[in-house]
Design a protein around this motif. Structure first.
Motif, PDB file in Angstrom:
ATOM      1  N   GLN A   1       0.853  -1.184   0.000  1.00 25.89           N
ATOM      2  CA  GLN A   1       0.000   0.000   0.000  1.00 25.89           C
ATOM      3  C   GLN A   1       0.895   1.242   0.000  1.00 25.89           C
ATOM      4  O   GLN A   1       1.689   1.437   0.923  1.00 25.89           O
ATOM      5  CB  GLN A   1      -0.891   0.016   1.241  1.00 25.89           C
ATOM      6  N   PHE A   2       0.734   2.078  -1.016  1.00 28.49           N
ATOM      7  CA  PHE A   2       1.493   3.323  -1.105  1.00 28.49           C
ATOM      8  C   PHE A   2       0.572   4.496  -0.771  1.00 28.49           C
ATOM      9  O   PHE A   2      -0.620   4.473  -1.077  1.00 28.49           O
ATOM     10  CB  PHE A   2       2.085   3.512  -2.500  1.00 28.49           C
ATOM     11  N   ALA A   3       1.143   5.536  -0.182  1.00 21.92           N
ATOM     12  CA  ALA A   3       0.346   6.712   0.189  1.00 21.92           C
ATOM     13  C   ALA A   3       1.218   7.948   0.192  1.00 21.92           C
ATOM     14  O   ALA A   3       2.452   7.868   0.313  1.00 21.92           O
ATOM     15  CB  ALA A   3      -0.292   6.511   1.558  1.00 21.92           C
ATOM     16  N   LEU A   4       0.564   9.104   0.058  1.00 22.18           N
ATOM     17  CA  LEU A   4       1.200  10.402   0.260  1.00 22.18           C
ATOM     18  C   LEU A   4       0.684  10.965   1.574  1.00 22.18           C
ATOM     19  O   LEU A   4      -0.511  10.837   1.884  1.00 22.18           O
ATOM     20  CB  LEU A   4       0.885  11.349  -0.895  1.00 22.18           C
ATOM     21  N   ASN A   5       1.564  11.585   2.331  1.00 19.31           N
ATOM     22  CA  ASN A   5       1.221  12.037   3.673  1.00 19.31           C
ATOM     23  C   ASN A   5       1.593  13.506   3.852  1.00 19.31           C
ATOM     24  O   ASN A   5       2.599  13.973   3.310  1.00 19.31           O
ATOM     25  CB  ASN A   5       1.976  11.208   4.715  1.00 19.31           C
ATOM     26  N   GLY A   6       0.802  14.203   4.626  1.00 18.11           N
ATOM     27  CA  GLY A   6       1.105  15.592   4.936  1.00 18.11           C
ATOM     28  C   GLY A   6       0.439  15.999   6.229  1.00 18.11           C
ATOM     29  O   GLY A   6      -0.633  15.487   6.567  1.00 18.11           O
ATOM     30  N   GLY A   7       1.088  16.902   6.968  1.00 17.31           N
ATOM     31  CA  GLY A   7       0.483  17.314   8.216  1.00 17.31           C
ATOM     32  C   GLY A   7       1.234  18.428   8.906  1.00 17.31           C
ATOM     33  O   GLY A   7       2.232  18.952   8.401  1.00 17.31           O
ATOM     34  N   ILE A   8       0.729  18.793  10.064  1.00 18.34           N
ATOM     35  CA  ILE A   8       1.320  19.839  10.882  1.00 18.34           C
ATOM     36  C   ILE A   8       1.537  19.293  12.290  1.00 18.34           C
ATOM     37  O   ILE A   8       0.871  18.338  12.717  1.00 18.34           O
ATOM     38  CB  ILE A   8       0.428  21.097  10.939  1.00 18.34           C
ATOM     39  N   GLY A   9       2.473  19.901  13.009  1.00 21.08           N
ATOM     40  CA  GLY A   9       2.745  19.459  14.363  1.00 21.08           C
ATOM     41  C   GLY A   9       3.291  20.589  15.206  1.00 21.08           C
ATOM     42  O   GLY A   9       3.727  21.625  14.692  1.00 21.08           O
ATOM     43  N   VAL A  10       3.243  20.379  16.496  1.00 22.42           N
ATOM     44  CA  VAL A  10       3.809  21.339  17.449  1.00 22.42           C
ATOM     45  C   VAL A  10       4.585  20.556  18.495  1.00 22.42           C
ATOM     46  O   VAL A  10       4.157  19.474  18.923  1.00 22.42           O
ATOM     47  CB  VAL A  10       2.705  22.200  18.107  1.00 22.42           C
ATOM     48  N   ASP A  11       5.754  21.078  18.882  1.00 19.05           N
ATOM     49  CA  ASP A  11       6.573  20.475  19.920  1.00 19.05           C
ATOM     50  C   ASP A  11       6.589  21.386  21.141  1.00 19.05           C
ATOM     51  O   ASP A  11       6.774  22.603  21.019  1.00 19.05           O
ATOM     52  CB  ASP A  11       8.014  20.282  19.439  1.00 19.05           C
ATOM     53  N   ILE A  12       6.404  20.803  22.303  1.00 21.06           N
ATOM     54  CA  ILE A  12       6.551  21.515  23.571  1.00 21.06           C
ATOM     55  C   ILE A  12       7.492  20.684  24.432  1.00 21.06           C
ATOM     56  O   ILE A  12       7.135  19.580  24.843  1.00 21.06           O
ATOM     57  CB  ILE A  12       5.204  21.714  24.282  1.00 21.06           C
ATOM     58  N   TRP A  13       8.690  21.234  24.634  1.00 19.39           N
ATOM     59  CA  TRP A  13       9.774  20.512  25.298  1.00 19.39           C
ATOM     60  C   TRP A  13      10.027  19.235  24.513  1.00 19.39           C
ATOM     61  O   TRP A  13      10.307  19.299  23.319  1.00 19.39           O
ATOM     62  CB  TRP A  13       9.440  20.271  26.768  1.00 19.39           C
ATOM     63  N   ARG A  14       9.938  18.048  25.120  1.00 23.07           N
ATOM     64  CA  ARG A  14      10.206  16.795  24.420  1.00 23.07           C
ATOM     65  C   ARG A  14       8.962  16.203  23.764  1.00 23.07           C
ATOM     66  O   ARG A  14       9.065  15.198  23.064  1.00 23.07           O
ATOM     67  CB  ARG A  14      10.763  15.756  25.392  1.00 23.07           C
ATOM     68  N   PHE A  15       7.802  16.795  24.024  1.00 30.65           N
ATOM     69  CA  PHE A  15       6.548  16.197  23.577  1.00 30.65           C
ATOM     70  C   PHE A  15       6.060  16.870  22.294  1.00 30.65           C
ATOM     71  O   PHE A  15       6.251  18.065  22.094  1.00 30.65           O
ATOM     72  CB  PHE A  15       5.489  16.311  24.672  1.00 30.65           C
ATOM     73  N   GLY A  16       5.407  16.089  21.447  1.00 29.50           N
ATOM     74  CA  GLY A  16       4.883  16.611  20.202  1.00 29.50           C
ATOM     75  C   GLY A  16       3.473  16.131  19.947  1.00 29.50           C
ATOM     76  O   GLY A  16       3.058  15.063  20.420  1.00 29.50           O
ATOM     77  N   VAL A  17       2.717  16.924  19.199  1.00 26.69           N
ATOM     78  CA  VAL A  17       1.376  16.562  18.742  1.00 26.69           C
ATOM     79  C   VAL A  17       1.344  16.766  17.238  1.00 26.69           C
ATOM     80  O   VAL A  17       1.735  17.832  16.741  1.00 26.69           O
ATOM     81  CB  VAL A  17       0.293  17.426  19.420  1.00 26.69           C
ATOM     82  N   ASP A  18       0.895  15.743  16.495  1.00 21.12           N
ATOM     83  CA  ASP A  18       0.860  15.816  15.041  1.00 21.12           C
ATOM     84  C   ASP A  18      -0.514  15.430  14.522  1.00 21.12           C
ATOM     85  O   ASP A  18      -1.124  14.453  14.992  1.00 21.12           O
ATOM     86  CB  ASP A  18       1.898  14.875  14.427  1.00 21.12           C
ATOM     87  N   VAL A  19      -0.998  16.195  13.551  1.00 21.23           N
ATOM     88  CA  VAL A  19      -2.213  15.858  12.803  1.00 21.23           C
ATOM     89  C   VAL A  19      -1.775  15.598  11.365  1.00 21.23           C
ATOM     90  O   VAL A  19      -1.177  16.467  10.719  1.00 21.23           O
ATOM     91  CB  VAL A  19      -3.243  16.998  12.852  1.00 21.23           C
ATOM     92  N   MET A  20      -2.073  14.388  10.865  1.00 21.49           N
ATOM     93  CA  MET A  20      -1.606  13.988   9.540  1.00 21.49           C
ATOM     94  C   MET A  20      -2.771  13.511   8.682  1.00 21.49           C
ATOM     95  O   MET A  20      -3.752  12.948   9.184  1.00 21.49           O
ATOM     96  CB  MET A  20      -0.578  12.856   9.653  1.00 21.49           C
ATOM     97  N   TYR A  21      -2.626  13.742   7.373  1.00 20.87           N
ATOM     98  CA  TYR A  21      -3.559  13.197   6.388  1.00 20.87           C
ATOM     99  C   TYR A  21      -2.801  12.208   5.516  1.00 20.87           C
ATOM    100  O   TYR A  21      -1.699  12.512   5.030  1.00 20.87           O
ATOM    101  CB  TYR A  21      -4.153  14.313   5.531  1.00 20.87           C
ATOM    102  N   HIS A  22      -3.381  11.019   5.345  1.00 22.32           N
ATOM    103  CA  HIS A  22      -2.753   9.957   4.565  1.00 22.32           C
ATOM    104  C   HIS A  22      -3.640   9.662   3.349  1.00 22.32           C
ATOM    105  O   HIS A  22      -4.781   9.222   3.504  1.00 22.32           O
ATOM    106  CB  HIS A  22      -2.586   8.693   5.405  1.00 22.32           C
ATOM    107  N   HIS A  23      -3.104   9.924   2.164  1.00 19.22           N
ATOM    108  CA  HIS A  23      -3.853   9.789   0.917  1.00 19.22           C
ATOM    109  C   HIS A  23      -3.387   8.521   0.204  1.00 19.22           C
ATOM    110  O   HIS A  23      -2.323   8.497  -0.421  1.00 19.22           O
ATOM    111  CB  HIS A  23      -3.616  11.027   0.037  1.00 19.22           C
TER     112      HIS A  23
END
Length: 219
Positions: A171-193
């Motif tokens: 299965q192949f896909a293209l992915n894109g998203g945004i994220g934010v890092d606070i200290w060592r922790f991160g939150v990411d929202v991604m779209y997988h096409h």
């Protein structure tokens, strides 16, 4: 005794002043809190875990489909500073609730969970870190895009007669998203096409469309 007390007070004031205004590397970068933000560090490793919502595009072998909630977790390496490359390995469960055109009991709906090993390679851009609280934490924002390859490793038990052999291996896909890092922790929202058919039937055309929300920790 008076001399000892006076000496202690002077020493304490000197230590505090040095901690506030010293310009050595030890003063500027606290080893416990700012190691992740050290500009000399160009390779960072991390772990991630999150949830995804998967659905499938129109497919003549599927009568109806509803998005399901799945899980994903993995490891990654982030190489670079402002511009970076991020390869990783993820274990992904994609869940969809479907009615198939051909199944043991017509009209029955069931959840089908397909398990994948996914290998993404993302390229990204991140902002300069913003310092808070005497250099003890920081935040920055990221934008990333890139392809991924996933290999199917299993299918959950279901009442629709969907088995491992019915799912396309690669299965192949293209992915894109945004994220934010606070200290060592991160939150990411991604779209997988998804670019590959989910099912390997000759008439199948449905492809995955996923959104994911994941938390990460830089080690």
């Amino acid at each position: 005794m008076k001399k000892l007390i006076l000496f202690s007070i002077v020493a304490l004031i000197s230590f505090k002043t040095s901690a506030q205004f010293g310009n050595t590397n030890q003063d500027v970068y606290d080893a416990q809190y700012n190691r992740v933000n050290d500009p000399a560090t160009t390779v960072r490793y991390g772990i991630r875990a999150g949830l995804n919502a998967a659905n499938i595009t129109d497919d003549p072998t599927v009568v109806d489909a509803n998005a399901g909630i799945g899980t994903e977790f993995g490891i990654f390496a982030r190489i670079g500073q402002r511009f970076y490359v991020q390869p990783g390995v993820d274990f992904v469960n994609n869940s969809i609730n479907i009615i198939r055109a051909s199944q043991p009991r017509q009209g029955e709906r069931d959840e089908v969970v397909v398990r994948f090993i996914r290998l993404p390679v993302l390229v990204g851009l991140q902002t300069q870190s913003q310092q808070f609280g005497r250099n003890r934490s920081f935040s920055r924002y990221r934008l990333s895009v890139g392809p991924s390859f996933a290999f199917g490793v299993g299918v959950s038990d279901n009442n629709l007669d969907v088995r491992r052999r019915n799912v396309t291996n690669a299965q192949f896909a293209l992915n894109g998203g945004i994220g934010v890092d606070i200290w060592r922790f991160g939150v990411d929202v991604m779209y997988h096409h998804g670019l590959s058919n989910v099912f390997n039937d000759n008439t199948a055309t449905g492809k995955y469309r996923n959104f994911s929300l994941a938390l990460s920790l830089v080690l």
